[in-house]
Write a protein that holds these residues in place. Sequence first.
Motif, PDB file in Angstrom:
ATOM      1  N   LEU A   1      -4.047   5.057   8.639  1.00  0.00           N
ATOM      2  CA  LEU A   1      -3.602   4.689   7.294  1.00  0.00           C
ATOM      3  C   LEU A   1      -3.804   5.832   6.304  1.00  0.00           C
ATOM      4  CD1 LEU A   1      -4.733   0.985   6.817  1.00  0.00           C
ATOM      5  CD2 LEU A   1      -2.401   1.859   6.737  1.00  0.00           C
ATOM      6  N   ILE A   2      -4.965   6.449   6.357  1.00  0.00           N
ATOM      7  CA  ILE A   2      -5.254   7.550   5.435  1.00  0.00           C
ATOM      8  C   ILE A   2      -4.320   8.730   5.685  1.00  0.00           C
ATOM      9  CG2 ILE A   2      -6.983   9.271   4.776  1.00  0.00           C
ATOM     10  CD1 ILE A   2      -9.117   7.101   5.250  1.00  0.00           C
ATOM     11  N   ALA A   3      -4.021   8.982   6.966  1.00  0.00           N
ATOM     12  CA  ALA A   3      -3.099  10.071   7.305  1.00  0.00           C
ATOM     13  C   ALA A   3      -1.712   9.819   6.713  1.00  0.00           C
ATOM     14  CB  ALA A   3      -3.009  10.235   8.818  1.00  0.00           C
TER      15      ALA A   3
ATOM     16  N   ILE B   1       0.805  -1.225   0.000  1.00  0.00           N
ATOM     17  CA  ILE B   1       0.000   0.000   0.000  1.00  0.00           C
ATOM     18  C   ILE B   1       0.838   1.275   0.000  1.00  0.00           C
ATOM     19  CG2 ILE B   1      -1.883  -1.151   1.216  1.00  0.00           C
ATOM     20  CD1 ILE B   1      -1.139   0.451   3.691  1.00  0.00           C
ATOM     21  N   ALA B   2       2.140   1.153   0.213  1.00  0.00           N
ATOM     22  CA  ALA B   2       2.974   2.350   0.336  1.00  0.00           C
ATOM     23  C   ALA B   2       3.034   3.149  -0.957  1.00  0.00           C
ATOM     24  CB  ALA B   2       4.380   1.965   0.788  1.00  0.00           C
ATOM     25  N   ASN B   3       3.080   2.452  -2.093  1.00  0.00           N
ATOM     26  CA  ASN B   3       3.166   3.122  -3.395  1.00  0.00           C
ATOM     27  C   ASN B   3       1.772   3.243  -4.006  1.00  0.00           C
ATOM     28  OD1 ASN B   3       3.361   2.715  -6.564  1.00  0.00           O
ATOM     29  ND2 ASN B   3       5.243   3.747  -5.891  1.00  0.00           N
ATOM     30  N   GLU B   4       1.386   4.439  -4.359  1.00  0.00           N
ATOM     31  CA  GLU B   4       0.020   4.681  -4.833  1.00  0.00           C
ATOM     32  C   GLU B   4      -0.321   3.856  -6.069  1.00  0.00           C
ATOM     33  OE1 GLU B   4      -2.972   8.342  -6.134  1.00  0.00           O
ATOM     34  OE2 GLU B   4      -0.914   8.773  -5.471  1.00  0.00           O
ATOM     35  N   GLU B   5       0.559   3.837  -7.047  1.00  0.00           N
ATOM     36  CA  GLU B   5       0.286   3.117  -8.295  1.00  0.00           C
ATOM     37  C   GLU B   5       0.171   1.607  -8.046  1.00  0.00           C
ATOM     38  OE1 GLU B   5       2.175   2.486 -12.775  1.00  0.00           O
ATOM     39  OE2 GLU B   5       3.141   3.848 -11.353  1.00  0.00           O
ATOM     40  N   THR B   6       1.135   1.071  -7.282  1.00  0.00           N
ATOM     41  CA  THR B   6       1.121  -0.364  -6.978  1.00  0.00           C
ATOM     42  C   THR B   6      -0.120  -0.730  -6.181  1.00  0.00           C
ATOM     43  OG1 THR B   6       3.528  -0.307  -6.872  1.00  0.00           O
ATOM     44  CG2 THR B   6       2.451  -2.237  -5.947  1.00  0.00           C
ATOM     45  N   CYS B   7      -0.440   0.107  -5.216  1.00  0.00           N
ATOM     46  CA  CYS B   7      -1.599  -0.133  -4.352  1.00  0.00           C
ATOM     47  C   CYS B   7      -2.879  -0.246  -5.166  1.00  0.00           C
ATOM     48  CB  CYS B   7      -1.705   0.998  -3.328  1.00  0.00           C
ATOM     49  SG  CYS B   7      -3.127   0.887  -2.228  1.00  0.00           S
ATOM     50  N   LYS B   8      -3.102   0.719  -6.054  1.00  0.00           N
ATOM     51  CA  LYS B   8      -4.359   0.760  -6.801  1.00  0.00           C
ATOM     52  C   LYS B   8      -4.404  -0.288  -7.910  1.00  0.00           C
ATOM     53  CE  LYS B   8      -5.675   5.459  -5.607  1.00  0.00           C
ATOM     54  NZ  LYS B   8      -6.010   6.825  -6.065  1.00  0.00           N
ATOM     55  N   ASN B   9      -3.239  -0.689  -8.421  1.00  0.00           N
ATOM     56  CA  ASN B   9      -3.213  -1.720  -9.457  1.00  0.00           C
ATOM     57  C   ASN B   9      -3.407  -3.121  -8.892  1.00  0.00           C
ATOM     58  OD1 ASN B   9      -2.842   0.081 -11.531  1.00  0.00           O
ATOM     59  ND2 ASN B   9      -0.614  -0.082 -11.532  1.00  0.00           N
ATOM     60  N   MET B  10      -2.959  -3.331  -7.671  1.00  0.00           N
ATOM     61  CA  MET B  10      -2.975  -4.679  -7.094  1.00  0.00           C
ATOM     62  C   MET B  10      -4.163  -4.946  -6.186  1.00  0.00           C
ATOM     63  SD  MET B  10       0.907  -5.663  -6.094  1.00  0.00           S
ATOM     64  CE  MET B  10       2.143  -5.974  -7.355  1.00  0.00           C
ATOM     65  N   LEU B  11      -4.700  -3.909  -5.572  1.00  0.00           N
ATOM     66  CA  LEU B  11      -5.729  -4.122  -4.556  1.00  0.00           C
ATOM     67  C   LEU B  11      -7.085  -3.595  -4.997  1.00  0.00           C
ATOM     68  CD1 LEU B  11      -3.768  -3.077  -1.326  1.00  0.00           C
ATOM     69  CD2 LEU B  11      -4.062  -5.374  -2.266  1.00  0.00           C
ATOM     70  N   ASP B  12      -8.129  -4.373  -4.689  1.00  0.00           N
ATOM     71  CA  ASP B  12      -9.501  -3.935  -4.929  1.00  0.00           C
ATOM     72  C   ASP B  12     -10.110  -3.315  -3.675  1.00  0.00           C
ATOM     73  OD1 ASP B  12      -9.965  -5.037  -7.699  1.00  0.00           O
ATOM     74  OD2 ASP B  12      -9.312  -6.830  -6.645  1.00  0.00           O
TER      75      ASP B  12
END
Length: 280
Positions: free
Chosen positions: A50-52, A26-37
């Motif tokens: 987490l959001i902070a 989840i640390a990297n925005e691109e990786t997070c959104k590509n891998m996680l639903d």
Amino acid sequence: EQIKNLKRKKTLLWIHHFVNMGTTVIANEETCKNMLDGIITVSQNVTDRLIAEFPHTKTLITTIYNVLNVEEIQEKAKKNMKLKLSKELNLVTVARVSMSKGFGRMLELAKYLKEANINFKWFIIGGNYYQDEEAEIKKMFEPYKEHFEWYGFIKNPHKIVKQCDYSVLLSDDETWGLVLTEAMLLGVPCIATDFDVVFEQITDKKNGIILSMNDTESYKDRIEDIIKNKNKYKKAVRNYKYNNDKIITKWNNVFNNRNIKFSIIIPNYNKAPYIKECLD
């Protein structure tokens, strides 16, 4: 890489404990959104933290509390177990015997109870696979040994909790104080430190007691409250409810249907005897 290679229709990350997330998916925005639903957290406090730290997770996160088998907890509490109870004050702590679970603070509270001439019993349920740490902690409590009983790991702590005036959890931090919820389901109020998530569970001086994590000297000012108002707090949690239906509905909304197939990975270290119970 492991997530990339999984054959899946949907990938959800369930965060049950807030740790250093800087090295996770989840640390990297691109990786997070590509891998996680989606990301599931067990408390609003974990969601906020987490959001902070990672604002890009905001659209992925859903807070879903743990499902608890309320009937089983209450049924187990009915099992007979004779305890050497005090007529004045009985406390119980269900926790790993570790300094991070607040045993230093518990020692301070015991000291102030003793100084106030309170006749108390304190039951400790739990142990520590690091036996040296457990032995060192027990040694700390030697001056108060007549007040403490150490039970180690037991399968049914509820039969002890039910007989006490308070469940005590003075931890450094928790993502959700499950033992607090379980105690209140048994009509037992709680004493806890002011870790962030506790305010989702307890209201100080209304249905329990919240103590300062850093100012243990202030504990002596709460002794009268602990003794005098224990019945008031018991009354406040007597009809405590836990909404499993709402929790299950949230899970169904995340899955969208009931036929989804999913894999569960359970890290296991030195807990082989509990695998069957866990799977059941």
